[in-house]
Design a protein around this motif. Structure first.
Motif, PDB file in Angstrom:
ATOM      1  N   ALA B 465      25.035  44.059  40.496  1.00  0.00           N
ATOM      2  CA  ALA B 465      25.707  44.264  39.211  1.00  0.00           C
ATOM      3  C   ALA B 465      26.647  45.453  39.252  1.00  0.00           C
ATOM      4  CB  ALA B 465      24.668  44.462  38.114  1.00  0.00           C
ATOM      5  N   THR B 467      29.606  47.635  39.335  1.00  0.00           N
ATOM      6  CA  THR B 467      30.997  47.344  38.987  1.00  0.00           C
ATOM      7  C   THR B 467      31.974  48.168  39.801  1.00  0.00           C
ATOM      8  OG1 THR B 467      30.848  48.966  37.263  1.00  0.00           O
ATOM      9  CG2 THR B 467      30.499  46.678  36.635  1.00  0.00           C
ATOM     10  N   ALA B 469      34.516  49.277  42.090  1.00  0.00           N
ATOM     11  CA  ALA B 469      35.519  48.570  42.862  1.00  0.00           C
ATOM     12  C   ALA B 469      35.430  49.091  44.280  1.00  0.00           C
ATOM     13  CB  ALA B 469      36.907  48.862  42.291  1.00  0.00           C
ATOM     14  N   GLY B 542      21.715  46.721  32.330  1.00  0.00           N
ATOM     15  CA  GLY B 542      22.966  45.955  32.234  1.00  0.00           C
ATOM     16  C   GLY B 542      24.181  46.717  32.693  1.00  0.00           C
ATOM     17  N   ARG B 545      26.612  51.664  35.616  1.00  0.00           N
ATOM     18  CA  ARG B 545      26.293  53.026  36.038  1.00  0.00           C
ATOM     19  C   ARG B 545      25.283  53.638  35.087  1.00  0.00           C
ATOM     20  NH1 ARG B 545      31.131  51.944  35.516  1.00  0.00           N
ATOM     21  NH2 ARG B 545      31.258  53.163  33.646  1.00  0.00           N
ATOM     22  N   ARG B 550      28.133  57.965  33.091  1.00  0.00           N
ATOM     23  CA  ARG B 550      29.039  57.467  32.052  1.00  0.00           C
ATOM     24  C   ARG B 550      29.412  58.585  31.104  1.00  0.00           C
ATOM     25  NH1 ARG B 550      28.484  51.508  29.950  1.00  0.00           N
ATOM     26  NH2 ARG B 550      30.449  52.260  29.154  1.00  0.00           N
ATOM     27  N   ASP B 584      28.582  56.203  42.542  1.00  0.00           N
ATOM     28  CA  ASP B 584      29.244  54.903  42.511  1.00  0.00           C
ATOM     29  C   ASP B 584      29.115  54.191  43.852  1.00  0.00           C
ATOM     30  OD1 ASP B 584      29.923  55.427  40.029  1.00  0.00           O
ATOM     31  OD2 ASP B 584      32.029  55.911  40.432  1.00  0.00           O
TER      32      ASP B 584
END
Lengths: 118, 585
Positions: B465, B467, B469, B542, B545, B550, B584
């Motif tokens: 999950a 995100t 990149a 969900g 991070r 965040r 990340d």
């Protein structure tokens, strides 16, 4: 020589990222949530790709800006482009009913302080 | 002339000879005639006739006797004259023979002997002396003169020989000076030797006429070489300060752009653009002056950034359209050179095309390397100028003397191309203008794809999950250490390396810096082990991070936007910087 032996950072200047624009068209608020509407395609500007990947889940503009390490204005311009192409959608925050419903500034500052101390 | 007179004399002598016989005959004939007359005469007249006849005969006899006497006398005189004449003739002939002998035999013999080196007196004594005093004098004078002339000739000849020898030697020295010594001296001077070293080292001609100009030439040349080297060094040094200032300004501007928005942001961008152009100009001069580029990148730079970095340095950057889908990256050591090279070519293309037309830049990946095509739709270059451009970018001519006026960019392209083994070719563009094809050889490319392929699946299985990149910039940062150490990791090597890279930490979680790696690198590698718990957390909540990152991002964004009046504590910001991107990955 007085200069540093190596440069860290990136060679791209911001005006090349925005194509010379310095004014955003759409008025995105700092806390506007951005959601990608499609997957990045090949040949896209790398910032666009990153935004689209980042915004698979609704993400605030400021957050995008921080993730991309780009100034807010630049992100606004990039988002404006994507928005114009219909690749992202913006969810504007609902305006607060009244100022009174918002938490006190002092409280927020306290929370921030506490978070910093973590 | 006496020669025709001879027959007359001979005739008169013959006449005289014959007349002597004539006279007695005349007397006899007359006597006979008188006798006949007396006999024939009548008796009475006989005594008278006889008397007359006798008298007449006597007269005739007298005349004849007289005449014959005179004749004999004349004959005698003639004979003596003839004898004299003969003598004179003999004399004359002898004289002629002597002269003849002198002219034909003696004089050439004298001349020959004198030329042979015999002395004047010797020659004169050895030869028969002519009887004639005039001839003797003449012979003497002739001999002396010839001897003198021979001596002078010999002198002149020896002088001439000497001159010839000197000339030949001089020519030889001059030739050696021109062909060997001077070129060697010039190349030594170019290498930086001093005039005295060069003068001492090489073999200079002995002839002062050659030596002194050669020496002064060498000294002058050494002086001008020194001057140009000093000027170049001074410019390079001064330019390096300007370069440092420019880089500093660019960093400051970037910093300000983060802090300011609105109108100021636009102004800052304009300033940034001007400073970038200034940087290009300064770098151009610095490279020509033997200096270095203002920046050195410590990590591979992806093609998009390379193109943007190049296009951002030229005035008409808005007219340049970049068509790039390549994810390739240029190794850090070559990145600045490639950017400068492309910037110069783009600048050239933009300057030589109408201001409304666009310049298109295409990037293609080929097995031979990365092909970058810069096409403008300006006027087609003439054959001559295209040849000139080709020559400039070939990098064969690196002498500053070949620079023409303000068109320095292409010379810089040539130098950079030669330095990095980049081939730059001009060709007519399909758009009507000129196209430049730049081929970046594979050794300039960062070997990023091999590391990326094994890494991607790992990330995606660990954190489906996520995100993040996993785009080029972050992976490029990952691969940099291998690049800097000069290792090109193959898949196996990289996979084998992964665990070691993943656990550079002490049991209680403190980072451990591997030798040859920077702290930041160790720091980047470390949280990989810490990913699973956060990933488990993420899979439940969900969002990609954790909330801390965040919030950190949110906070940073607010700061960057310049909306907060007070400047936050920098230590806190730094800490966020470290944790934010690290988690990340």
């Amino acid at each position: 020589m007085s200069r540093k032996p190596v440069d860290i950072g990136d060679p791209d200047r911001l005006y090349t990222v925005t194509g010379g624009r310095s004014e955003a068209d759409d008025a995105f608020d700092l806390v506007t949530l951005i959601v990608s509407e499609c997957e990045p395609t090949a040949g896209m500007q790398s910032e666009h790709t990153r935004i689209l990947e980042l915004c698979r889940h609704p993400t605030a503009l400021v957050e995008v800006s921080a993730e991309l390490k780009l100034p807010i204005t630049v992100v606004r311009i990039l988002l404006g482009d994507l928005h114009a192409m219909g690749k992202v959608s913006a969810r504007h925050p609902r305006a607060a009913e009244s100022v009174a419903t918002l938490p006190e500034t002092a409280l927020l500052q306290e929370v921030l302080h506490g978070l910093r101390n973590l | 002339m006496s020669v025709p007179a001879r027959p007359r004399q001979r005739r008169s002598a013959q006449k005289a000879g014959s007349s002597s016989a004539v006279f007695p005959t005349v007397l006899v004939v007359t006597a006979a005639g008188a006798g006949a007359a007396v006999g024939l005469a009548p008796e009475g007249a006989r005594p008278w006739v006889a008397g007359t006849a006798i008298a007449a005969w006597a007269c005739v006899a007298a005349v004849v006797a007289f005449t014959s006497a005179r004749l004999r006398q004349a004959q005698r005189r003639t004979v003596s004259r003839t004898g004299e004449l003969e003598m004179t003739k003999n004399n004359w002939m002898q004289h002629g023979a002597e002269t003849d002998q002198l002219v034909n035999v003696t004089l050439p013999a004298i001349a020959k002997q004198l030329k042979g080196g015999t002395g004047t007196d010797e020659v004169l004594s050895a030869l028969p002396t002519p009887s004639d005093p005039y001839l003797r004098r003449m012979l003497h004078v002739f001999t002396t003169e010839v001897a003198e002339a021979v001596r002078r000739t010999a002198d002149a000849q020896s002088d001439l020989d000497m001159m010839r020898r000197e000339l030949a030697q001089g020519t030889k020295e001059l030739e050696r000076l021109t062909n060997d010594t001077l070129p060697a001296a010039v190349s030594l001077l170019r290498e930086g030797s001093s005039a005295d070293t060069v003068l001492a080292k090489l073999d200079w001609p002995a002839n002062p006429l050659l030596r002194s100009p050669a020496e002064s030439f060498i000294r002058e040349l050494a002086y001008s070489e020194r001057r140009s080297a000093a000027a170049q060094a001074a410019s390079a040094k001064a330019l390096s300060r300007v370069q440092a200032k420019t880089v500093g300004m660019l960093a400051d501007l970037r910093d300000m752009q983060d802090r300011h928005g609105g109108e100021i942001f636009g102004d800052l961008l304009r300033l940034d653009h001007s400073t970038s152009q200034l940087g290009l100009m300064t770098d151009r001069l610095a490279l020509l002056m033997g200096g270095r580029s203002s920046r050195v990148w410590n990590k591979p730079i992806v093609m998009e950034s390379i193109l943007r970095g190049s296009v951002g340095r030229i005035a008409a950057y808005r007219r340049v359209r970049l068509h790039n889908s390549s994810k390739a990256a240029i190794a850090g050591f070559a990145a600045e050179g490639v950017m400068h090279l492309l910037a110069e070519l783009m600048d050239n293309a933009a300057n030589f095309s109408p201001p409304i037309d666009e310049v298109h830049v295409y990037v293609e990946e080929r097995s031979a390397g990365l092909v970058i095509t810069i096409e403008d739709s300006g006027l087609k270059m003439s054959d001559a100028s295209m040849r000139r451009a080709e020559e400039s970018v070939s990098g064969r001519i690196t002498d500053l003397a070949s620079l023409q006026g303000t068109r320095l960019g292409l010379s810089v392209v040539g130098r950079l191309a030669a330095k990095h083994g980049i081939s730059v070719n001009y060709r007519p563009s399909s758009r009507g203008g000129t196209g430049v094809v730049v081929l970046l050889p594979p050794q300039l490319m960062a070997q990023q794809r091999e590391p990326v392929t094994p890494e991607r699946p790992r990330l995606s299985t660990d954190a489906p999950a996520t995100t993040t990149a996993s785009t080029a910039p972050s992976t490029v940062e990952e691969t940099f250490p291998e690049q800097s150490l000069g290792i090109t990791p193959t898949d196996e090597a990289f996979l084998a390396d992964m665990p070691r890279r993943g656990t550079p930490a002490t049991p209680n979680g403190l980072p451990v810096r591997a030798p040859g790696h920077t702290m930041a690198e160790a720091e980047r590698g470390r949280p990989k082990t810490a990913t699973p718990p956060s990933e488990a957390e993420q899979s439940g909540t969900g969002p990609a991070r954790d909330a801390g990152s965040r919030f950190g991002a949110f906070h940073r964004g607010r700061q960057a936007g310049g909306t907060l009046g007070g400047s936050p504590a920098p230590s806190g910001e730094d800490a966020e910087h470290q944790t934010g991107p690290a988690t990340d990955d």
